[in-house]
Scaffold this motif. Structure first.
Motif, mmCIF file in Angstrom:
data_model
loop_
_atom_site.group_PDB
_atom_site.id
_atom_site.type_symbol
_atom_site.label_atom_id
_atom_site.label_comp_id
_atom_site.label_asym_id
_atom_site.label_seq_id
_atom_site.Cartn_x
_atom_site.Cartn_y
_atom_site.Cartn_z
ATOM 1 N N TYR A 3 0.804 -1.221 0.000
ATOM 2 C CA TYR A 3 0.000 0.000 0.000
ATOM 3 C C TYR A 3 0.836 1.270 0.000
ATOM 4 C CZ TYR A 3 -3.789 -3.125 1.285
ATOM 5 O OH TYR A 3 -4.714 -4.129 1.297
ATOM 6 N N LEU A 4 2.145 1.115 0.001
ATOM 7 C CA LEU A 4 3.027 2.246 0.185
ATOM 8 C C LEU A 4 4.254 2.083 -0.701
ATOM 9 C CD1 LEU A 4 3.084 4.623 2.328
ATOM 10 C CD2 LEU A 4 4.514 3.132 3.709
ATOM 11 N N THR A 5 4.684 3.160 -1.306
ATOM 12 C CA THR A 5 5.922 3.123 -2.084
ATOM 13 C C THR A 5 7.086 3.537 -1.177
ATOM 14 O OG1 THR A 5 5.773 5.437 -2.792
ATOM 15 C CG2 THR A 5 4.673 3.771 -4.188
ATOM 16 N N ASP A 10 9.608 7.224 2.776
ATOM 17 C CA ASP A 10 10.711 8.141 3.058
ATOM 18 C C ASP A 10 10.210 9.510 3.526
ATOM 19 O OD1 ASP A 10 13.500 8.334 3.199
ATOM 20 O OD2 ASP A 10 13.572 9.427 1.293
ATOM 21 N N THR A 11 9.053 9.948 3.031
ATOM 22 C CA THR A 11 8.538 11.273 3.412
ATOM 23 C C THR A 11 8.081 11.320 4.868
ATOM 24 O OG1 THR A 11 6.285 10.808 2.664
ATOM 25 C CG2 THR A 11 7.788 11.816 1.065
ATOM 26 N N PHE A 12 7.767 10.162 5.480
ATOM 27 C CA PHE A 12 7.336 10.150 6.878
ATOM 28 C C PHE A 12 8.479 10.446 7.835
ATOM 29 C CE2 PHE A 12 3.793 7.530 5.190
ATOM 30 C CZ PHE A 12 2.739 8.303 5.660
ATOM 31 N N LYS A 58 -1.824 4.734 5.463
ATOM 32 C CA LYS A 58 -0.459 4.690 4.926
ATOM 33 C C LYS A 58 0.565 4.913 6.038
ATOM 34 C CE LYS A 58 -1.310 5.739 0.123
ATOM 35 N NZ LYS A 58 -0.643 6.274 -1.059
ATOM 36 N N LYS A 59 0.250 5.809 6.973
ATOM 37 C CA LYS A 59 1.153 6.037 8.096
ATOM 38 C C LYS A 59 1.266 4.769 8.941
ATOM 39 C CE LYS A 59 1.700 9.958 10.207
ATOM 40 N NZ LYS A 59 1.636 11.169 11.020
ATOM 41 N N ALA A 60 0.154 4.067 9.138
ATOM 42 C CA ALA A 60 0.176 2.815 9.911
ATOM 43 C C ALA A 60 1.045 1.773 9.222
ATOM 44 C CB ALA A 60 -1.246 2.287 10.103
#
Length: 132
Positions: A3-5, A10-12, A58-60
């Motif tokens: 669900y995440l690239t 990296d942006t988190f 996405k954060k999870a």
């Protein structure tokens, strides 16, 4: 389903991993979060969801990747280390962070931080019916 690239991860600004390390973890991390959200995004389009819920999800996933990387565990077997071990005459006992009684309680492969990120989104709902 991932669900995440890597660039989104990296942006988190979480743990600094290489693209290769990320790619090794993202599949299982997504599966673990799917199990908690009852596969909501297997049946609904993530990118078309409301931004609040999509971004928290996405954060999870990112937090789950970070947890697996930091704990060096990709399964419940990996995360369950013995509390007491011996080598020769040396004995080491570690206190449990999961039990104040010192009993050996198994930690979870699921990141508590990831579950906190999902709280308030409705994705952890366990009642009858679905989320609209």
């Amino acid at each position: 389903m991932a669900y995440l690239t890597y660039s989104e991860y990296d942006t988190f600004g979480y743990a600094d991993l290489s693209a290769g390390e990320f790619n090794q973890l993202i599949g299982k991390a997504s599966d673990f979060i799917d199990s908690q959200t009852r596969n909501f995004y297997q049946f609904n389009e993530l990118e078309e969801d409301i931004p609040f819920r999509r971004d928290k999800f996405k954060k999870a996933v990112a937090l789950q990747v970070e947890y697996m990387y930091q704990s060096d565990a990709t399964s419940s077997y990996d995360v369950n280390t013995p509390q007491t071990w011996s080598i020769g005459r040396t004995n080491v006992s570690e206190a449990s962070r999961y039990s104040n009684t010192g009993r050996n309680e198994a930690p979870s492969i699921l990141s508590d931080d990831a579950l906190l990120a999902l709280s308030g989104t409705g994705l952890l709902y366990r009642g009858l019916g679905g989320i609209n």
